[in-house]
Design a protein around this motif. Sequence first.
Motif, mmCIF file in Angstrom:
data_model
loop_
_atom_site.group_PDB
_atom_site.id
_atom_site.type_symbol
_atom_site.label_atom_id
_atom_site.label_comp_id
_atom_site.label_asym_id
_atom_site.label_seq_id
_atom_site.Cartn_x
_atom_site.Cartn_y
_atom_site.Cartn_z
ATOM 1 N N UNK A 160 39.357 36.681 35.483
ATOM 2 C CA UNK A 160 39.132 35.232 35.592
ATOM 3 C C UNK A 160 38.121 34.752 34.551
ATOM 4 N N UNK A 161 37.096 35.561 34.332
ATOM 5 C CA UNK A 161 36.058 35.216 33.353
ATOM 6 C C UNK A 161 36.636 35.192 31.938
ATOM 7 N N UNK A 162 37.501 36.155 31.623
ATOM 8 C CA UNK A 162 38.123 36.219 30.299
ATOM 9 C C UNK A 162 39.029 35.013 30.064
ATOM 10 N N UNK A 163 39.830 34.675 31.057
ATOM 11 C CA UNK A 163 40.753 33.544 30.917
ATOM 12 C C UNK A 163 39.987 32.234 30.798
ATOM 13 N N UNK A 164 38.915 32.103 31.569
ATOM 14 C CA UNK A 164 38.094 30.886 31.480
ATOM 15 C C UNK A 164 37.488 30.736 30.089
ATOM 16 N N UNK A 165 37.028 31.850 29.494
ATOM 17 C CA UNK A 165 36.453 31.803 28.144
ATOM 18 C C UNK A 165 37.506 31.388 27.119
#
Length: 410
Positions: A160-165
């Motif tokens: 989720x953190x990667x996609x948000x970035x």
Amino acid sequence: MKVLVIGKGGREHALVHAVSRSGRVRKIYAAPGNPGMAQLAECVNISDSDVDGLLAFAKEKHIDLTIVGPEHTLSLGVVDAFQKEGLKIFGPTKDAAQVETSKDFSKKIMDKYGIPTARYHTFDTMKDAIRYVEKQGVPIVIKEDGLKAGKGVTVAHEMDEAIEAIETAFSIPGNKVVIEECLTGFEFSLICFVSGDMVIPCEIAQDHKCVGDGDTGPNTGGMGVYSPVHTITKEIIDEAMNNVMLPMASAMVKEGHSFTGFLYGGLMLTEHGVKTIEFNARFGDPEAEVILPRLKTDICDIIENIMNHSKTEMEWDPNTTLGVVMASEGYPATSTKGALIEGLEDVDSMVYHMGTAEKDGKLYTDGGRVLTITASAPTLKEAYAKAYEDVRKVRCDKLFYRNDIGKKDM
């Protein structure tokens, strides 16, 4: 000599401090400077983004040497403008500064010349970037391509953190994203004076990029630093020079982007040897605030000699310097302006101003990172104790700092 230092932060304060120790300099100007620099230089009210204004000032005052601090000033072509008028300036051209202003540019050169770095792919569409990350898995590193003041990097441990970035990056029109494997190991900074294929290394330092103790929280421009780094031996430094810094300077010449200035190697000692995290086109900040105080050789001699392709042997203070960054509440997402700073008169360590403003004789916060308190002592433990003793003397209810600078090397 009359010397102009361009910039307004802690790096530029450290550069001014180094220049002030030169026996050859009779006048220093800082544009625009800050309240700390004003004790050593004449601050002139010209923005570090105003290339025409800086050029006109340098011509009017017959400046003998200009040293560029900030990366955004380099990205605007200040070196090209000064060189066109025959003025001596230390820094890379706009073209050569791409080593920092475009991560994709830098990675392509590393890839072509076999300079060790993380495996990567560059994407210009969000859909392809997300598909790649989902295939690769986490942890993974997301880097926005352009200048982001050290904050456009996300080390994602959750999908989720990667996609948000990625989504955040592509919310900016025309943005590209470099996605890299996540390297693990011991980070260090190696900064060199460079002119073409001549490369003279400074003493190394270790910066602490994450905002919180224990390397937690988002990346920042740097929350603290120390020099030298005992974990990194002479053999490791030689490996970094021979495999990374010298080949990169040579590659830039071969590719038609010959580099002059401070070349910053953000490096990591991994189980497979030294690998490159990033290159920057200027001195590191806050690395400048601990490396330059240790420099005993005249910085103006070093710069003039290397620009003439004549090598200078550099002499260094054997003491350890440790700098603690005091940042504004909410940094790196936000910054605080106008909070009163008191107690600096009680500080025994060196104080470098990063984001301060003066009004009616009083000092206030004026940015994300505000001060670096740099202590010097025979050992890292002594420097740590001295720095934090002085940090606690600074009174401001809107400042915070990490408590563990240098702990990994003790």
